[in-house]
Design an enzyme around this catalytic site. Structure first.
Site, mmCIF file in Angstrom:
data_model
loop_
_atom_site.group_PDB
_atom_site.id
_atom_site.type_symbol
_atom_site.label_atom_id
_atom_site.label_comp_id
_atom_site.label_asym_id
_atom_site.label_seq_id
_atom_site.Cartn_x
_atom_site.Cartn_y
_atom_site.Cartn_z
ATOM 1 N N ARG A 15 45.934 39.476 6.727
ATOM 2 C CA ARG A 15 45.435 39.778 5.531
ATOM 3 C C ARG A 15 45.389 41.218 5.352
ATOM 4 N NH1 ARG A 15 39.568 37.735 4.345
ATOM 5 N NH2 ARG A 15 39.537 37.034 6.725
ATOM 6 N N THR A 78 40.808 31.985 20.705
ATOM 7 C CA THR A 78 39.741 33.021 21.448
ATOM 8 C C THR A 78 39.611 32.485 22.799
ATOM 9 O OG1 THR A 78 37.765 31.856 20.599
ATOM 10 C CG2 THR A 78 38.574 33.806 19.330
ATOM 11 N N GLY A 421 52.985 99.982 -3.814
ATOM 12 C CA GLY A 421 53.619 98.500 -4.235
ATOM 13 C C GLY A 421 54.916 98.199 -4.202
HETATM 14 C C1 UD1 Z 1 35.397 33.654 15.834
HETATM 15 C C2 UD1 Z 1 34.554 32.376 16.419
HETATM 16 C C3 UD1 Z 1 33.363 32.346 15.386
HETATM 17 C C4 UD1 Z 1 32.689 33.609 14.863
HETATM 18 C C5 UD1 Z 1 33.443 34.443 14.447
HETATM 19 C C6 UD1 Z 1 32.784 35.592 14.289
HETATM 20 C C7 UD1 Z 1 35.901 31.289 18.000
HETATM 21 C C8 UD1 Z 1 36.536 29.954 18.336
HETATM 22 N N1 UD1 Z 1 35.208 31.431 16.900
HETATM 23 O O1 UD1 Z 1 36.089 32.928 14.785
HETATM 24 O O2 UD1 Z 1 32.555 31.364 15.947
HETATM 25 O O3 UD1 Z 1 31.618 33.240 14.104
HETATM 26 O O4 UD1 Z 1 34.742 34.735 15.447
HETATM 27 O O5 UD1 Z 1 33.861 36.536 13.564
HETATM 28 O O6 UD1 Z 1 35.894 31.920 18.683
HETATM 29 N N2 UD1 Z 1 41.855 36.684 19.165
HETATM 30 C C9 UD1 Z 1 42.810 36.849 19.907
HETATM 31 N N3 UD1 Z 1 43.452 35.625 20.244
HETATM 32 C C10 UD1 Z 1 43.516 34.780 19.924
HETATM 33 C C11 UD1 Z 1 42.716 34.377 18.635
HETATM 34 C C12 UD1 Z 1 41.802 35.416 18.520
HETATM 35 O O7 UD1 Z 1 42.994 37.998 20.495
HETATM 36 O O8 UD1 Z 1 44.457 33.766 20.159
HETATM 37 C C13 UD1 Z 1 41.075 37.758 18.596
HETATM 38 C C14 UD1 Z 1 41.059 38.218 17.274
HETATM 39 O O9 UD1 Z 1 42.196 39.003 17.229
HETATM 40 C C15 UD1 Z 1 39.832 38.659 16.805
HETATM 41 C C16 UD1 Z 1 38.927 37.922 17.856
HETATM 42 O O10 UD1 Z 1 39.728 37.396 18.689
HETATM 43 O O11 UD1 Z 1 39.446 40.085 17.128
HETATM 44 C C17 UD1 Z 1 38.215 36.700 16.958
HETATM 45 O O12 UD1 Z 1 39.440 35.903 16.155
HETATM 46 P P1 UD1 Z 1 39.296 35.307 14.939
HETATM 47 O O13 UD1 Z 1 40.356 34.806 14.636
HETATM 48 O O14 UD1 Z 1 38.928 36.209 14.042
HETATM 49 O O15 UD1 Z 1 38.145 34.232 14.962
HETATM 50 P P2 UD1 Z 1 37.337 33.242 13.891
HETATM 51 O O16 UD1 Z 1 38.117 32.229 13.585
HETATM 52 O O17 UD1 Z 1 36.968 34.315 12.921
#
Ligand code: UD1
Ligand code: MG
Length: 456
Positions: A15, A78, A421
């Site tokens: 985004r 994550t 000047g």
């Molecule tokens: C995650 C949490 C959610 C929480 C929210 C808060 C999980 C499954 N869910 O969701 O419970 O309320 O954050 O913002 O953890 N990232 C990686 N690799 C990946 C996926 C993500 O490095 O494969 C990093 C992203 O860059 C980011 C962070 O992990 O910095 C969180 O990832 P994001 O996709 O934003 O998680 P949410 O779905 O928002």
């Protein structure tokens, strides 16, 4: 506090619609990841591991020397991200703290409290209550109020979606158990991802205590996913900085119209008018006044100096009592002594002006050494560049340079000299004398203007 810190920074940030990796976008002049690394540094984290993926090379370059890196390709959630960190965790540190590269304003105190809540034996979750919890993982509690797990928004039942207590994305876990739990994660869920949040239920099943600690302030747990969120965090960050400056006694005309992208140290009775931007390291001594719309980077401004509106200063020193601007430009290496006056449309670069020297209008001083009380006239310039090399101009004390002079460097003007000047000075000027280097004025009597030839 000796612990492992894992910072997740592999996500794409779709985004943001930007070619740059999300975590390298800036708040207050520092990258999002830079803020999180500062937080970790404040903990004296024994080992800091950054999970990279999208834009990994750029992210690793930006954080080089501050962390070790584990690449996550592709990004499968994550939990999968933390799996990549497992081989790098130092088992000697019993607590592992997990932070997000895109949640920049987390304070060291809050991170430390979270790590202490874990204490190497409990799973500690940083949580917050939100009016609109949609999108977040919800904290699921049993009838007795004990945390049972986290359910992701997409997997939550309508009843669970009504819960306003959410997981912020930050937790602290016992290191050995964390490694074991993340390696056991599956991806049977709505997003086919390995959810780190599933380790909560595993901890509960093993009888490991789970504690939810509430974040003290929403600003600390807000993430950046879009330009609008980035701008919102920028304003929050700037408000905090303005508040701290005012608490220290700095008078800001409007705290909402100050941008500090670095550090600003102020003495007593400093006043800053609206729309000023400070970058790098800036110090303002006692009684300094900064006019509206100034941009000041890496500079030291001496006591009582006034910087008038629309002045641009970079890499410069301004002496006590000096007056600069409006519309002045001080470039790197400009060093102004006490009571120096630099007026409108004057540019100074790599030049030293001794106490009391003045260049009040439309002038350029580059690679010059200017003595005390010199008066440098309107429209005068140092021709410091011959097309290949830069040369110095040395102007002795009490010299008076008239208007519209060109001082062709290298050249030296002796103390007390006056330059008429319009002079183009190409040779050294002796002290105390008047030097004029321009065509002599002549008047031709009886001269008539040419007349238009009659049309044929
Ligand atoms: C995650 C949490 C959610 C929480 C929210 C808060 C999980 C499954 N869910 O969701 O419970 O309320 O954050 O913002 O953890 N990232 C990686 N690799 C990946 C996926 C993500 O490095 O494969 C990093 C992203 O860059 C980011 C962070 O992990 O910095 C969180 O990832 P994001 O996709 O934003 O998680 P949410 O779905 O928002
Ligand atoms: Mg998110």
């Amino acid at each position: 506090m000796a612990l492992n810190v894992v910072i997740m920074a592999a996500g794409k940030g779709t985004r943001m619609k930007s070619a740059a990796p999300k975590v390298l976008h800036r708040v207050g002049g520092r990258s999002l990841l830079g803020h999180v690394l500062d937080c970790a540094a404040g903990l004296e984290a024994a080992r800091c591991i950054v999970i990279t993926g999208h834009g990994a090379e750029a992210v690793e370059q930006a954080a080089a020397g501050r962390a070790v890196f584990a690449r996550q390709m592709p990004q499968l959630g994550t939990g999968h991200a933390v799996q990549q960190a497992v081989p790098l965790l130092d088992a000697a540190f019993e607590t592992t703290l997990i932070l997000n590269g895109d949640v920049p304003l987390i304070r060291t105190e809050t991170a430390r409290a979270l790590a202490e809540a874990c204490g190497g034996s409990r799973l500690a979750l940083l949580t917050i209550e939100l009016d609109d919890p949609s999108g977040y993982g919800r904290i699921v509690r049993d009838a007795g109020g004990a945390v049972r797990g986290i359910v992701e928004h997409k997997d939550a039942s309508p009843g669970q979606r009504a819960v306003r207590e959410v997981y912020t994305g930050m937790m602290a876990a016992p290191t050995a158990a964390l490694a074991r739990w993340v390696m056991a994660l599956g991806n049977a869920n709505a997003q086919r991802e390995y959810y780190l949040t599933d380790i909560v239920a595993m901890a509960v099943a093993e009888g490991v205590p789970v504690v939810a600690s509430a974040a003290p302030d929403e600003t600390e747990v807000l993430g950046v996913n879009s330009p609008a969120q980035l701008a919102d965090l920028e304003r929050r960050f700037q408000r905090g900085q303005s508040a701290r400056l005012m608490e220290a006694g700095v008078r800001l005309a409007d705290p909402a119209r100050l941008d500090l992208r670095g550090s600003l140290e102020c003495g007593a009775d400093v006043e800053i008018d609206v729309n000023c931007v400070f970058e790098g390291r800036v110090t303002l001594a006692d009684g300094v006044r900064i006019g509206a719309n100034c941009v000041i980077r890496d500079a030291a401004i001496g006591a009582g100096a006034q910087i008038h509106p629309f002045t641009h200063i970079e890499g410069a020193e301004v002496g006590p009592g000096a007056l600069v601007g409006p519309f002045a430009r001080l470039r790197p290496g400009a060093r102004l002594g006490a009571e120096v006056h630099i007026g409108n449309f004057v540019e100074v670069k790599n030049s030293t002006l001794a106490a009391g020297a003045k260049a009040n209008h439309l002038a350029y001083l580059g690679d010059a050494t200017v003595g005390e009380r010199v008066n440098y006239g309107a429209g005068s310039i140092t021709a410091n560049y011959d097309g290949a090399n830069k040369h110095r101009t040395v102007i002795g004390a009490d010299v008076h340079v008239g208007s519209n002079c060109v001082l062709v460097a290298p050249v030296e003007i002796g103390a007390g000299a006056t330059i008429g000047g319009g002079s183009t000075i190409t040779r050294d000027v002796p002290a105390g004398q008047l030097s004029v280097a321009r065509a002599r004025q002549a008047s031709i009597a009886g001269w008539t203007r040419p007349k238009k030839a009659p049309k044929a």
